[in-house]
Design a protein around this motif. Structure first.
Motif: not given
Length: 118
Positions: A87-105
């Motif tokens: 999954f690619h995630l974005s945080h409201p305070s930054s514009s960068k995308l984070i790529k993470v495994n779904g088991h950590r969500l």
């Protein structure tokens, strides 16, 4: 004569030992397959859609610095879903995308955030 008979017996013993070893390998393989099937049944498949709000598990947090602090960061917004649980995630305070495994969500059950991107 004695040596020939002893040699034949030794060959039979070696063949029997080899068959026992192969049988043990086969039993081990079958056991591992059964354990894998049981383990795979217990894994929950995480399904998130783009736009969902999720919390991210922080496994690198030190235990001595705030033991009672939550290990879940977020909320993050799911921007993109890839195969195999990435999954690619974005945080409201930054514009960068984070790529993470779904088991950590896990799904965030809180207020809805206003969409910051247009």
């Amino acid at each position: 004569m004695e040596y020939e008979r002893a040699g034949a017996e030794r060959k039979l013993q070696l063949q029997e030992l080899e068959s026992l070893r192969l049988e043990a390998y086969e039993n081990s393989r079958l056991y591992k397959e059964k354990v894998k099937d049981v383990h795979d049944k217990s894994i929950k498949r995480r399904e998130f859609q783009p736009g969902d709000l999720v919390l991210l598990y922080n496994s690198r947090m030190r235990l001595m610095r705030g033991k009672l602090r939550s290990r879940w960061d977020g909320p993050y917004r799911v921007e993109k879903v890839e195969p195999c649980g990435v999954f690619h995630l974005s945080h409201p305070s930054s514009s960068k995308l984070i790529k993470v495994n779904g088991h950590r969500l896990k799904l965030f059950h809180g207020e809805k955030m206003a969409k910051t991107r247009n």
